[in-house]
Scaffold this motif. Structure first.
Motif, PDB file in Angstrom:
ATOM      1  N   TYR A 191       0.830  -1.208   0.000  1.00  0.00           N
ATOM      2  CA  TYR A 191       0.000   0.000   0.000  1.00  0.00           C
ATOM      3  C   TYR A 191       0.869   1.265   0.000  1.00  0.00           C
ATOM      4  CZ  TYR A 191      -3.577  -3.392   1.213  1.00  0.00           C
ATOM      5  OH  TYR A 191      -4.410  -4.478   1.201  1.00  0.00           O
ATOM      6  N   ARG A 192       1.984   1.192   0.705  1.00  0.00           N
ATOM      7  CA  ARG A 192       2.900   2.343   0.709  1.00  0.00           C
ATOM      8  C   ARG A 192       3.478   2.559  -0.685  1.00  0.00           C
ATOM      9  NH1 ARG A 192       8.541   1.939   3.685  1.00  0.00           N
ATOM     10  NH2 ARG A 192       9.135   1.269   1.581  1.00  0.00           N
ATOM     11  N   TYR A 193       3.842   1.471  -1.346  1.00  0.00           N
ATOM     12  CA  TYR A 193       4.396   1.591  -2.692  1.00  0.00           C
ATOM     13  C   TYR A 193       3.337   2.083  -3.685  1.00  0.00           C
ATOM     14  CZ  TYR A 193       8.429  -0.972  -0.922  1.00  0.00           C
ATOM     15  OH  TYR A 193       9.533  -1.367  -0.201  1.00  0.00           O
ATOM     16  N   ALA A 194       2.086   1.674  -3.454  1.00  0.00           N
ATOM     17  CA  ALA A 194       1.011   2.153  -4.324  1.00  0.00           C
ATOM     18  C   ALA A 194       0.850   3.670  -4.189  1.00  0.00           C
ATOM     19  CB  ALA A 194      -0.302   1.455  -3.982  1.00  0.00           C
ATOM     20  N   ARG A 195       0.973   4.174  -2.949  1.00  0.00           N
ATOM     21  CA  ARG A 195       0.874   5.625  -2.745  1.00  0.00           C
ATOM     22  C   ARG A 195       2.075   6.340  -3.357  1.00  0.00           C
ATOM     23  NH1 ARG A 195      -1.058   3.887   2.380  1.00  0.00           N
ATOM     24  NH2 ARG A 195       1.005   4.178   3.306  1.00  0.00           N
ATOM     25  N   GLU A 196       3.261   5.750  -3.215  1.00  0.00           N
ATOM     26  CA  GLU A 196       4.456   6.371  -3.806  1.00  0.00           C
ATOM     27  C   GLU A 196       4.342   6.431  -5.329  1.00  0.00           C
ATOM     28  OE1 GLU A 196       8.008   4.450  -2.552  1.00  0.00           O
ATOM     29  OE2 GLU A 196       7.758   4.958  -0.428  1.00  0.00           O
ATOM     30  N   SER A 197       3.866   5.347  -5.928  1.00  0.00           N
ATOM     31  CA  SER A 197       3.712   5.325  -7.383  1.00  0.00           C
ATOM     32  C   SER A 197       2.720   6.387  -7.841  1.00  0.00           C
ATOM     33  CB  SER A 197       3.251   3.944  -7.850  1.00  0.00           C
ATOM     34  OG  SER A 197       4.211   2.951  -7.540  1.00  0.00           O
ATOM     35  N   ALA A 198       1.599   6.486  -7.125  1.00  0.00           N
ATOM     36  CA  ALA A 198       0.589   7.476  -7.501  1.00  0.00           C
ATOM     37  C   ALA A 198       1.117   8.899  -7.334  1.00  0.00           C
ATOM     38  CB  ALA A 198      -0.671   7.274  -6.664  1.00  0.00           C
ATOM     39  N   ASN A 199       1.889   9.125  -6.278  1.00  0.00           N
ATOM     40  CA  ASN A 199       2.445  10.460  -6.057  1.00  0.00           C
ATOM     41  C   ASN A 199       3.466  10.813  -7.137  1.00  0.00           C
ATOM     42  OD1 ASN A 199       2.666  12.838  -4.321  1.00  0.00           O
ATOM     43  ND2 ASN A 199       4.741  12.118  -3.924  1.00  0.00           N
ATOM     44  N   LEU A 200       4.287   9.841  -7.526  1.00  0.00           N
ATOM     45  CA  LEU A 200       5.239  10.075  -8.625  1.00  0.00           C
ATOM     46  C   LEU A 200       4.505  10.364  -9.927  1.00  0.00           C
ATOM     47  CD1 LEU A 200       7.881   7.289  -7.869  1.00  0.00           C
ATOM     48  CD2 LEU A 200       8.233   9.755  -7.701  1.00  0.00           C
ATOM     49  N   LEU A 201       3.370   9.711 -10.130  1.00  0.00           N
ATOM     50  CA  LEU A 201       2.576   9.958 -11.330  1.00  0.00           C
ATOM     51  C   LEU A 201       2.035  11.383 -11.344  1.00  0.00           C
ATOM     52  CD1 LEU A 201       1.322   8.798 -13.899  1.00  0.00           C
ATOM     53  CD2 LEU A 201      -0.606   8.007 -12.527  1.00  0.00           C
TER      54      LEU A 201
ATOM     55  N   ALA B   7      10.533   3.217 -11.430  1.00  0.00           N
ATOM     56  CA  ALA B   7      11.113   1.894 -11.697  1.00  0.00           C
ATOM     57  C   ALA B   7      11.637   1.270 -10.415  1.00  0.00           C
ATOM     58  CB  ALA B   7      12.226   2.015 -12.734  1.00  0.00           C
ATOM     59  N   ASP B   8      12.265   2.092  -9.549  1.00  0.00           N
ATOM     60  CA  ASP B   8      12.742   1.587  -8.255  1.00  0.00           C
ATOM     61  C   ASP B   8      11.588   1.074  -7.400  1.00  0.00           C
ATOM     62  OD1 ASP B   8      15.392   2.118  -8.814  1.00  0.00           O
ATOM     63  OD2 ASP B   8      15.320   4.143  -7.977  1.00  0.00           O
ATOM     64  N   VAL B   9      10.473   1.823  -7.398  1.00  0.00           N
ATOM     65  CA  VAL B   9       9.303   1.401  -6.621  1.00  0.00           C
ATOM     66  C   VAL B   9       8.764   0.079  -7.161  1.00  0.00           C
ATOM     67  CG1 VAL B   9       6.905   1.974  -6.065  1.00  0.00           C
ATOM     68  CG2 VAL B   9       8.672   3.733  -5.924  1.00  0.00           C
ATOM     69  N   ASN B  10       8.740  -0.076  -8.474  1.00  0.00           N
ATOM     70  CA  ASN B  10       8.239  -1.325  -9.066  1.00  0.00           C
ATOM     71  C   ASN B  10       9.124  -2.511  -8.677  1.00  0.00           C
ATOM     72  OD1 ASN B  10       6.088  -0.074 -10.333  1.00  0.00           O
ATOM     73  ND2 ASN B  10       7.237   0.332 -12.211  1.00  0.00           N
ATOM     74  N   ILE B  11      10.434  -2.293  -8.635  1.00  0.00           N
ATOM     75  CA  ILE B  11      11.344  -3.364  -8.221  1.00  0.00           C
ATOM     76  C   ILE B  11      11.065  -3.772  -6.773  1.00  0.00           C
ATOM     77  CG2 ILE B  11      13.767  -3.905  -7.741  1.00  0.00           C
ATOM     78  CD1 ILE B  11      14.517  -2.199 -10.167  1.00  0.00           C
ATOM     79  N   LYS B  12      10.861  -2.790  -5.901  1.00  0.00           N
ATOM     80  CA  LYS B  12      10.560  -3.087  -4.491  1.00  0.00           C
ATOM     81  C   LYS B  12       9.230  -3.824  -4.363  1.00  0.00           C
ATOM     82  CE  LYS B  12      13.077   0.940  -2.728  1.00  0.00           C
ATOM     83  NZ  LYS B  12      12.957   2.247  -2.040  1.00  0.00           N
ATOM     84  N   LYS B  13       8.244  -3.422  -5.184  1.00  0.00           N
ATOM     85  CA  LYS B  13       6.940  -4.092  -5.130  1.00  0.00           C
ATOM     86  C   LYS B  13       7.067  -5.560  -5.501  1.00  0.00           C
ATOM     87  CE  LYS B  13       3.500  -2.056  -7.147  1.00  0.00           C
ATOM     88  NZ  LYS B  13       2.743  -1.275  -8.149  1.00  0.00           N
ATOM     89  N   VAL B  14       7.882  -5.861  -6.506  1.00  0.00           N
ATOM     90  CA  VAL B  14       8.061  -7.254  -6.919  1.00  0.00           C
ATOM     91  C   VAL B  14       8.709  -8.061  -5.798  1.00  0.00           C
ATOM     92  CG1 VAL B  14       9.236  -8.782  -8.540  1.00  0.00           C
ATOM     93  CG2 VAL B  14       8.166  -6.680  -9.372  1.00  0.00           C
ATOM     94  N   HIS B  15       9.719  -7.481  -5.132  1.00  0.00           N
ATOM     95  CA  HIS B  15      10.362  -8.179  -4.005  1.00  0.00           C
ATOM     96  C   HIS B  15       9.373  -8.416  -2.869  1.00  0.00           C
ATOM     97  CE1 HIS B  15      14.489  -8.503  -5.341  1.00  0.00           C
ATOM     98  NE2 HIS B  15      14.522  -7.215  -5.682  1.00  0.00           N
TER      99      HIS B  15
ATOM    100  N   ASN C 238      13.717  11.511 -14.257  1.00  0.00           N
ATOM    101  CA  ASN C 238      14.032  11.262 -12.846  1.00  0.00           C
ATOM    102  C   ASN C 238      12.859  10.592 -12.150  1.00  0.00           C
ATOM    103  OD1 ASN C 238      16.577  12.394 -13.095  1.00  0.00           O
ATOM    104  ND2 ASN C 238      15.917  14.421 -12.437  1.00  0.00           N
ATOM    105  N   TYR C 239      11.654  11.066 -12.429  1.00  0.00           N
ATOM    106  CA  TYR C 239      10.475  10.447 -11.820  1.00  0.00           C
ATOM    107  C   TYR C 239      10.252   9.038 -12.366  1.00  0.00           C
ATOM    108  CZ  TYR C 239       9.178  14.847  -9.623  1.00  0.00           C
ATOM    109  OH  TYR C 239       9.161  15.960  -8.831  1.00  0.00           O
ATOM    110  N   GLN C 240      10.509   8.832 -13.650  1.00  0.00           N
ATOM    111  CA  GLN C 240      10.384   7.491 -14.211  1.00  0.00           C
ATOM    112  C   GLN C 240      11.388   6.532 -13.565  1.00  0.00           C
ATOM    113  OE1 GLN C 240      10.273   7.296 -18.523  1.00  0.00           O
ATOM    114  NE2 GLN C 240       9.252   9.271 -18.657  1.00  0.00           N
ATOM    115  N   ASP C 241      12.583   7.041 -13.276  1.00  0.00           N
ATOM    116  CA  ASP C 241      13.597   6.217 -12.626  1.00  0.00           C
ATOM    117  C   ASP C 241      13.153   5.838 -11.214  1.00  0.00           C
ATOM    118  OD1 ASP C 241      16.393   5.105 -12.762  1.00  0.00           O
ATOM    119  OD2 ASP C 241      16.659   6.439 -11.043  1.00  0.00           O
ATOM    120  N   LYS C 242      12.599   6.794 -10.482  1.00  0.00           N
ATOM    121  CA  LYS C 242      12.088   6.505  -9.135  1.00  0.00           C
ATOM    122  C   LYS C 242      10.931   5.520  -9.195  1.00  0.00           C
ATOM    123  CE  LYS C 242      13.399  11.015  -7.214  1.00  0.00           C
ATOM    124  NZ  LYS C 242      12.898  12.280  -6.621  1.00  0.00           N
TER     125      LYS C 242
END
Length: 443
Positions: free
Chosen positions: A122-132, A275-283, A269-273
């Protein structure tokens, strides 16, 4: 009655004047840019995307809230076989049971669940939405820069037509003066009919230029109205453009600004961040999830919806639930590979963008420099054409030059003045193009 007619005629005249004034509007470059940004449909779409991204952020926040569900049902059964014998465990005779023919059941469930441990999803979902959201705002800023640039270009093009019309009108005035003069010479026997015809032909050619310019002005005027959100019938008058004719900085300065401030780099820069969030979500998908919940049941086997007495059940069950998808250790390998490839793609895109920005800045800087050098040459050409026209005029008055020589000299002077004015406008447009490549476009 006459007084009444005069009053009505006067009011009609005032309304006509006010209407004409309402249809003509003088606009500065800064005002044109402001109107273009304010009325841009593209920017309205960009704002809509930002609001969509904000909505996705709110949805991500909602995912972490408790879930509550209510369900209800009604069942009606007819017992075709009403007797039922239940075997006894001690080997004695079966116990017979008898059911009513008509059976009714009401049931309802209230379920509440709250996740406790969910692998930070849920935290990663919020981070992704905020980056968007941030990325959408950058896209809106980039679209705004594009709108500003288009408005500036359209404004300068319209100004070029206006300046062209002024120079053509001045040229026509000069030709009219010379035509009047040559007619006097003809009446005195100092010029021929053919000399008069040559000036009349030149005048006709200039009038054709005026007609073509006016048609171009109407087309560009209409397009400018659409771009600025003005009524279609508005007649636009643009103010004098402040020419940008000074090369104040070296190319390295513009290059540094572009590599630091172009919005495409911030977007990467936001796309790179992301991508990092997506990697963490997969883990985190490999981790177990834990939640607490409670269920309230209502079971009523009677025919009455609200029965009397103790003829229904209403148990409330509270518990902790845990789940762990251990297959995630194997299934997520490909997801992780895809996420890492996305991050590598961002890095490659950054390198490509850097090369493209460098080429853009170098190209626009060279074009601006070339435009300034062209102005220097044209300044000399105007001086030369002016002197040539003066000498030819003197020779003509002393019968040392023909009418054709005189007209050619005047045409060269007119063309050199026009080319100089257009070159200054083109250099200003090149300056704003250079600013756009650095990410700092502004009027």
């Amino acid at each position: 009655m006459n007084l009444k007619k005069k009053i009505i005629s006067g009011l009609a005249l005032l309304l006509t004047i006010f209407s004409a004034e309402a249809q003509t509007r003088t606009i500065s470059l800064e005002e044109a840019v402001s109107l273009g940004v304010q009325n841009s449909k593209q920017l309205q779409l960009s704002q809509n995307k930002i609001e969509q991204a904000v909505s996705q952020l709110e949805q991500a926040k909602d995912e972490s809230l408790p879930t509550a569900k209510v369900s209800a049902g009604y069942s009606h059964a007819l017992m075709l076989q009403r007797s039922f014998a239940l075997p006894a465990s001690d080997g004695s005779d079966p116990k017979s049971m008898k059911f009513p023919f008509d059976n009714t059941l009401y049931q309802a469930t209230l379920s509440i669940n709250q996740p406790i441990i969910a692998g930070h999803r849920y935290r990663y979902a919020r981070e992704s939405a905020n980056l968007l959201i941030q990325s959408s705002k950058l896209d809106a800023e980039a679209n705004k820069d594009e709108i500003v640039y288009n408005v500036i270009n359209a404004y300068i093009n319209f100004y070029k037509i206006q300046q062209n019309q002024k120079i053509v009108a001045q040229n026509l005035q000069d030709v009219d003066q010379k035509l009047t003069e040559i007619k006097k010479f003809e009446s005195q026997g100092l010029a021929t009919k053919n000399d008069v015809l040559r000036f009349q032909l030149q005048r006709s050619n200039i009038q054709l230029q005026q007609i073509e310019l006016e048609n171009n002005r109407k087309v560009v005027n209409y397009n400018l109205n659409i771009l600025l959100g003005l009524p279609d019938s508005t007649t636009v008058q643009v103010q004098d453009v402040v020419y940008k004719l000074d090369m104040t900085e070296r190319p390295e300065v513009y290059m540094k600004q572009a590599l630091q401030d172009r919005k495409e780099f911030s977007s990467l820069n936001y796309q790179d961040k992301l991508a990092d969030v997506n990697i963490k979500k997969v883990h985190d998908e490999k981790l177990p999830t834990v939640g607490v919940g409670g269920n309230l049941y209502y079971i009523n086997p009677t025919k009455a919806l609200f029965p009397k007495g103790a003829t229904y059940l209403a148990p409330f069950v509270v518990g902790v639930n845990a789940s762990w998808d251990i297959t995630g250790f194997f299934k997520n390998r490909n997801k992780l590979t895809e996420a890492n490839l996305q991050k590598q793609e961002v890095a490659t895109t950054r390198d490509l963008l850097t090369d493209r920005v460098k080429m853009d800045v170098n190209k626009t800087y060279t074009q601006y420099q070339q435009a300034l050098e062209k102005i220097k040459v044209l300044n000399d050409a105007v001086v030369q054409a002016t002197e040539n026209e003066r000498i030819t005029e003197s020779k003509f008055r002393n019968n040392l030059a023909t009418t054709t020589d005189r007209i050619d000299a005047q045409t060269l002077l007119y063309e050199s003045r026009l080319n100089l004015e257009l070159a200054k406008a083109d250099a200003t447009a090149a300056y704003y193009t250079l600013l756009k490549t650095t990410g700092h476009i502004q009027p």
